[in-house]
Design an enzyme around this catalytic site. Structure first.
Site, short mmCIF file in Angstrom:
data_model
loop_
_atom_site.label_atom_id
_atom_site.label_comp_id
_atom_site.label_asym_id
_atom_site.label_seq_id
_atom_site.Cartn_x
_atom_site.Cartn_y
_atom_site.Cartn_z
N THR A 181 0.16 -69.94 8.82
CA THR A 181 -1.13 -70.40 8.30
C THR A 181 -1.82 -69.23 7.63
O THR A 181 -1.58 -68.07 7.99
CB THR A 181 -1.99 -71.00 9.43
OG1 THR A 181 -3.21 -71.48 8.88
CG2 THR A 181 -2.30 -70.00 10.54
N LYS A 434 -10.87 -73.93 0.99
CA LYS A 434 -9.78 -74.90 1.11
C LYS A 434 -9.75 -75.81 -0.11
O LYS A 434 -10.58 -76.69 -0.27
CB LYS A 434 -9.89 -75.72 2.39
CG LYS A 434 -8.55 -76.28 2.79
CD LYS A 434 -8.50 -76.70 4.21
CE LYS A 434 -7.09 -76.68 4.75
NZ LYS A 434 -6.98 -77.25 6.07
N TRP A 439 -5.17 -73.14 1.43
CA TRP A 439 -6.17 -72.07 1.56
C TRP A 439 -6.11 -71.05 0.44
O TRP A 439 -5.03 -70.67 -0.02
CB TRP A 439 -5.94 -71.32 2.87
CG TRP A 439 -6.22 -72.09 4.11
CD1 TRP A 439 -5.31 -72.49 5.03
CD2 TRP A 439 -7.50 -72.53 4.59
NE1 TRP A 439 -5.95 -73.15 6.06
CE2 TRP A 439 -7.28 -73.19 5.81
CE3 TRP A 439 -8.81 -72.43 4.10
CZ2 TRP A 439 -8.31 -73.75 6.57
CZ3 TRP A 439 -9.83 -72.99 4.84
CH2 TRP A 439 -9.59 -73.65 6.06
#
Ligand code: AMP
Length: 540
Positions: A181, A434, A439
């Site tokens: 992530t 976002k 992202w």
């Protein structure tokens, strides 16, 4: 009670045993393919045995660069089934980040869709652990590539053993999957999913008060299978014998609408950008969407106008959910309580546009400036989560300490809690933007801008955008000597070679100074307020 390990392999075994006739419908570049769970089971076992033959053993990482289709589903089970670890790689990462995640995870093999080959070809010399590439293609012949060694997925399967037995004595806490992530700045952070976490998350998806996923559903995850395991849907759906409809590499609104109609999809899942696009298509076309019983939406806040449009115009019930890569991802889901059904329509919509109620199995705490916040829908605090499908660290990463403290995951999401316990996200502490579910690091853009000789200060903020939810806008103070000579276009041209195209700011606004807090930090909230309508139609 018996202490029986919860394993990913057993989820597929259930489908093979009890739902051999049920189908997985998969669209690839060559068209729509149909497989029964009996066939998927055999192909998956063949894949495990083929992986073993080319040298993958227990604990090794198996990387994938792939869209949502049947082959990706097979790897979802083949890798964990043999005790290896499925690493789904985000195909939208920059080259630098792709190199980082593959090397950091130490992927031993990478399975890659034919149309994604250029992503890997450009970085192949920088990969330090990969011993083989497996190309997933519908054609019999392998495409031209300078990767080496390469195998054809279908050829490997044709030579492999369909009676391969999944490893039985796997520790349920052993890693089954991993996903990276984005971080506020720097390299992505790895999250490892255990067998146990994946199975328990599957239960959570099937509860009547959550997504209520069931055997009778026809489930189409539009959320990518490299994004928090497509919210765990492929695992849960297989386990339950649910028909799966995998939309493949081309998921334009038109193709999604057609697939919903032709495959009679009942549950679908994706980020708001997908649903905004589909809504436009439904408004323009003439589709039968009456089969849909739930449009699951998460990843970014679902605008209440969109929820209303889906439900009133198209009778497609909307379910707003919240989660993170670190949380497998389901954390909250927004449904009315039974005694709220009689509230006025607008009140009900307001509740359902919030992020919702914590799902059973998890615990939460919201910490404000003076400890836990009051449940008054006003006081704000950071959301902390813990539970059996919440990660407890970042993989081999010292940034673990920032987010995992005192047994809680500190989400970086700032929320209020109302008197019913429903959370609403009002802000985030992480400095990320976002855009359409992916992202962008504002810090990285700021650092790049501030490296330009003409820039005195730069602050990049998320600004609401009608299509992408949020887009970056850069606020720049130029040094006096450059005020008349450097333009926004110059700065864009300077950023361009350094970032993926979709990271570049939508606009660069010049200011005389950037507002600051009492301790000299950029006051991003004030910039966000100032620019909040900047990208809405006609205002830029
Ligand atoms: P990711 O790990 O990429 O799935 O991103 C997780 C983050 O997305 C969360 O920490 C939130 O900041 C944001 N997010 C996820 N779901 C929602 C939602 N329903 N509403 C608002 N923000 C969300």
């Amino acid at each position: 009670m018996m202490n029986m390990p919860l394993t990913v392999g057993s989820m597929l075994e259930r489908a093979e045993k009890f739902f051999p006739k049920k189908e997985v419908v998969s669209r690839t570049l060559s068209g729509v393919h149909r497989f029964t769970y009996e066939e998927i089971g055999k192909r998956t076992r063949r894949l495990s045995s083929a992986l073993e033959r080319i040298g993958v053993s227990q604990g090794d990482r198996v990387g994938t660069l792939a869209w949502n289709h049947h082959r990706h589903l097979e790897i979802y089970f083949a890798a964990p089934g043999m005790g290896a670890v499925l690493h789904t790689i985000n195909l939208r990462l920059s080259q630098e980040h792709l190199v980082y995640v593959i090397n950091h995870a130490e992927d031993k093999v990478i399975l890659i869709d034919e149309d994604l080959l250029p992503l890997i070809e450009g970085i192949k010399d920088r990969l330090t652990s990969v011993e083989a590439f497996i190309i997933m293609s519908d054609n019999d012949e392998l495409p031209e590539t300078d990767l080496s060694p390469v195998h054809s997925y279908e050829e490997l399967l044709s030579e492999a053993d369909e009676s391969y037995e999944f490893v039985k004595d796997i520790d349920e806490n052993a890693p089954a999957g991993m996903c990276y992530t984005s971080a506020t700045t720097g390299n992505p952070k790895g999250v490892v999913y255990s067998h146990r976490g994946i199975v328990l998350h599957g239960f959570a998806m099937a509860l009547a008060d959550t997504a209520a996923l069931s055997e009778s559903d026809r489930c189409m995850p539009v959320v990518p299978m490299f994004h928090a395991n497509a919210w765990g849907l492929p695992f849960a759906a297989t386990w339950l014998g649910t028909t799966q409809v995998l939309p493949g590499p081309q998921f334009t609104p038109k193709l999604l609408a057609e697939f919903i109609e032709s495959e009679k999809v009942t549950v679908t899942a994706g980020v708001p950008t997908i649903w905004l696009g589909l809504l436009k298509e439904l408004d323009e076309g003439n589709y039968d969407t009456s089969s849909v019983r739930a449009v699951l939406c998460g990843g970014s806040a679902a605008p209440s106008g969109m929820i209303k449009a889906y439900e009133t115009k198209y009778k497609m019930p909307f379910l707003h959910a919240y989660g993170m890569t670190e949380t497998s991802p389901l954390v909250t889901l927004s449904r009315l309580k039974s005694y709220q059904e009689d509230l006025p329509e607008q009140d009900k919509l307001d509740i359902r546009a919030k992020q919702g109620l914590l799902v059973p199995g998890l615990e939460m705490k919201v910490l404000g400036a003076n400890g836990e916040v009051a449940w008054d829908g006003e006081e704000m605090g950071e959301l902390l989560i813990r539970g059996p499908w919440i990660a407890d660290e970042y993989y081999k990463d010292e940034r673990t300490e920032e987010a995992f403290r005192d047994g809680w995951l500190h989400t970086g999401d700032v929320v209020t809690v109302d008197n019913e316990g429903v959370i609403k996200i009002v802000d985030r502490t992480k400095d990320l933007i976002k855009s359409g579910g992916e992202w962008i690091s504002s810090v990285d853009l700021e650092n790049a801008l501030m490296a330009h000789e003409a820039v005195f200060e730069a602050s990049v903020v998320a600004v609401a955008h009608p299509e992408w939810q949020e887009r970056p806008v850069a606020c720049v103070v130029l040094k006096d000597a450059y005020k008349d000579t450097v333009s926004a276009e110059d700065l864009q041209a300077f950023l361009k070679p350094q970032f993926a195209k979709w990271w570049l700011p939508d606009d660069i606004v010049f200011l005389d100074e950037i507002p600051k807090t009492s301790v000299g930090k950029f006051l991003k909230r004030s910039l966000r307020d100032k620019l909040k309508d900047h990208l809405l139609s006609g205002t830029k």
